[in-house]
Scaffold this active site. Structure first.
Site, PDB file in Angstrom:
ATOM      1  N   ASP A 198       0.348  -0.886  -0.116  1.00 62.43           N
ATOM      2  CA  ASP A 198       0.387   0.026   0.213  1.00 62.43           C
ATOM      3  C   ASP A 198       0.558   1.184  -0.183  1.00 62.43           C
ATOM      4  O   ASP A 198       1.858   1.483   0.092  1.00 62.43           O
ATOM      5  CB  ASP A 198      -1.043  -0.069   1.369  1.00 62.43           C
ATOM      6  CG  ASP A 198      -0.090  -0.356   2.472  1.00 62.43           C
ATOM      7  OD1 ASP A 198       1.033  -0.386   2.697  1.00 62.43           O
ATOM      8  OD2 ASP A 198      -1.194  -1.122   3.268  1.00 62.43           O
ATOM      9  N   ASN A 217      -7.917  -3.454  14.525  1.00 64.54           N
ATOM     10  CA  ASN A 217      -8.746  -4.069  14.175  1.00 64.54           C
ATOM     11  C   ASN A 217      -9.246  -5.094  13.223  1.00 64.54           C
ATOM     12  O   ASN A 217      -9.993  -4.955  12.282  1.00 64.54           O
ATOM     13  CB  ASN A 217      -9.018  -2.143  13.248  1.00 64.54           C
ATOM     14  CG  ASN A 217      -8.621  -1.836  12.515  1.00 64.54           C
ATOM     15  OD1 ASN A 217      -8.514  -2.837  10.823  1.00 64.54           O
ATOM     16  ND2 ASN A 217      -9.393  -0.827  11.405  1.00 64.54           N
ATOM     17  N   HIS A 224      -7.208  -5.258   9.970  1.00 64.10           N
ATOM     18  CA  HIS A 224      -7.298  -5.076   8.926  1.00 64.10           C
ATOM     19  C   HIS A 224      -5.510  -5.587   8.279  1.00 64.10           C
ATOM     20  O   HIS A 224      -4.479  -5.669   8.821  1.00 64.10           O
ATOM     21  CB  HIS A 224      -6.936  -3.532   8.231  1.00 64.10           C
ATOM     22  CG  HIS A 224      -5.945  -2.418   8.731  1.00 64.10           C
ATOM     23  ND1 HIS A 224      -5.972  -1.808   9.305  1.00 64.10           N
ATOM     24  CD2 HIS A 224      -4.453  -3.152   9.249  1.00 64.10           C
ATOM     25  CE1 HIS A 224      -4.695  -1.142   9.443  1.00 64.10           C
ATOM     26  NE2 HIS A 224      -4.248  -1.464   9.839  1.00 64.10           N
ATOM     27  N   GLU A 249      -9.601  -1.752   5.349  1.00 66.77           N
ATOM     28  CA  GLU A 249     -10.394  -1.501   6.774  1.00 66.77           C
ATOM     29  C   GLU A 249     -11.296  -2.507   6.526  1.00 66.77           C
ATOM     30  O   GLU A 249     -12.352  -2.920   5.763  1.00 66.77           O
ATOM     31  CB  GLU A 249     -10.771  -0.305   6.397  1.00 66.77           C
ATOM     32  CG  GLU A 249      -9.714   0.729   6.791  1.00 66.77           C
ATOM     33  CD  GLU A 249      -9.016   0.480   8.038  1.00 66.77           C
ATOM     34  OE1 GLU A 249      -8.364  -0.238   8.657  1.00 66.77           O
ATOM     35  OE2 GLU A 249      -8.327   1.729   7.772  1.00 66.77           O
TER      36      GLU A 249
HETATM   37  C1  F6R Z   1       0.796  -1.328   5.957  1.00 66.57           C
HETATM   38  C2  F6R Z   1      -0.219  -2.719   5.936  1.00 66.57           C
HETATM   39  C3  F6R Z   1      -1.255  -2.966   7.753  1.00 66.57           C
HETATM   40  C4  F6R Z   1      -0.341  -3.248   8.646  1.00 66.57           C
HETATM   41  C5  F6R Z   1      -1.128  -3.151   9.877  1.00 66.57           C
HETATM   42  C6  F6R Z   1       0.089  -3.585  11.509  1.00 66.57           C
HETATM   43  O1  F6R Z   1       1.694  -1.774   5.025  1.00 66.57           O
HETATM   44  O2  F6R Z   1      -0.118  -3.724   5.448  1.00 66.57           O
HETATM   45  O3  F6R Z   1      -2.148  -3.894   7.236  1.00 66.57           O
HETATM   46  O4  F6R Z   1       0.620  -4.406   8.031  1.00 66.57           O
HETATM   47  O5  F6R Z   1      -1.411  -1.876  10.190  1.00 66.57           O
HETATM   48  O6  F6R Z   1       1.294  -2.402  11.308  1.00 66.57           O
HETATM   49  P1  F6R Z   1       1.637  -2.626  12.772  1.00 66.57           P
HETATM   50  O7  F6R Z   1       2.312  -3.819  12.142  1.00 66.57           O
HETATM   51  O8  F6R Z   1       2.426  -1.149  12.798  1.00 66.57           O
HETATM   52  O9  F6R Z   1       1.399  -2.571  13.566  1.00 66.57           O
END
Ligand code: F6R
Length: 263
Positions: free
Chosen positions: A68, A137, A139, A144
């Site tokens: 992303d 959450n 995702h 989301e």
């Molecule tokens: C970002 C992504 C998100 C993160 C998620 C967890 O490229 O794919 O799904 O993996 O927000 O983020 P952290 O690892 O910082 O808790």
């Protein structure tokens, strides 16, 4: 779904790196990796970087597709995912920058950013190993809750929860972008293997919903229950709400007994 419970976050990074390295070797020199940003996969990337440094893994012919990118952050902004992937993946893993791809989050051309990215993934032959984290959450990528389980790369709006979670990377909440371009859940499902890493109590609810809850758009990561080769590597804190933790441990103990560490 394979669930590996590790004693702590450091071990999650070691096991995650070993698992990805094994799958990358199987895929061959032109392996295509999918890369998440955020804190969770940093230990996995550090393990891979160590293997590359010691000459035990060669990723010089590998391609990478980031999951992303934020909309509206210039690629040279230190928290743009172009910059983060460069810093945490491209440089330490010795990758050819020409083969590292991140969705185009520029406002101009946003309506075609998703299709262009899907076309580039397809032209590379698809993703062999997709590395994932999970949001508090539920995702994955920035899909989301309520994201279509069949979605492809497109523009999404971040939830307030995700913006609060990512505020730590920015000077203020106002600076956290509101929109992103993210691979869809259908795009992620197309990867030949998925390896998700998570640690900490803040991920426990999301991990339990992903592994043991119903497949539902309200926990986007639960779509991995439909994936043929998904591995979830978590520490004790992130595993603390799993009802069948003892079963997952016994599976790993049996594998260890029969084959040695399977990763
Ligand atoms: C970002 C992504 C998100 C993160 C998620 C967890 O490229 O794919 O799904 O993996 O927000 O983020 P952290 O690892 O910082 O808790």
């Amino acid at each position: 779904m394979e669930v590996i419970i590790c004693p702590d976050a450091r071990r999650v990074g070691e096991v995650g790196g070993a698992k990805v390295a094994g799958l990358a070797r199987q895929a061959g020199p032109s392996v295509v990796l999918g890369a998440a940003t955020g804190s969770s996969p940093l230990g996995t990337y550090a393990t891979l970087a160590g293997l590359v440094l010691r000459g035990e893994l060669d990723l010089s012919g590998a391609s990478v597709f980031a999951l992303d990118e934020y909309v509206g952050l210039p690629p040279d902004h230190p928290e743009s995912y172009h910059a983060v992937i460069d810093r945490t993946v491209t440089v330490p893993l010795g990758l050819d920058p020409a083969r590292v791809h991140v969705p185009d989050g520029a406002r101009a051309g946003l309506s075609t950013a998703g299709v262009r990215y899907e076309d580039t993934i397809k032209a590379a032959g698809g993703v062999d190993v997709q590395i994932l984290g999970i949001g508090s959450n539920g995702h994955i990528g920035f899909n989301e809750p309520a994201s279509s389980l069949a979605s492809r790369t497109r523009v999404k709006t971040l939830t307030e929860q995700t913006r609060l979670d990512n505020r730590r990377f920015f000077a203020s909440l106002d600076e956290v972008p509101v929109r992103c371009v993210t691979q869809g859940l259908g795009t992620i499902l197309d990867a030949r293997h998925a390896v998700l890493v998570a640690s900490g109590a803040g991920k426990a609810e999301a991990v339990a919903a992903m592994v043991e809850g119903p497949v539902t758009a309200m926990c986007p990561a639960s779509v991995l229950q439909l994936h043929q080769h998904a591995t979830v590597i978590v520490d004790e804190d992130a595993a603390s709400l799993l009802r069948h933790a003892d079963y997952y441990r016994s599976v790993q103990a049996t594998l260890l007994n029969e084959q040695g560490a399977g990763y």
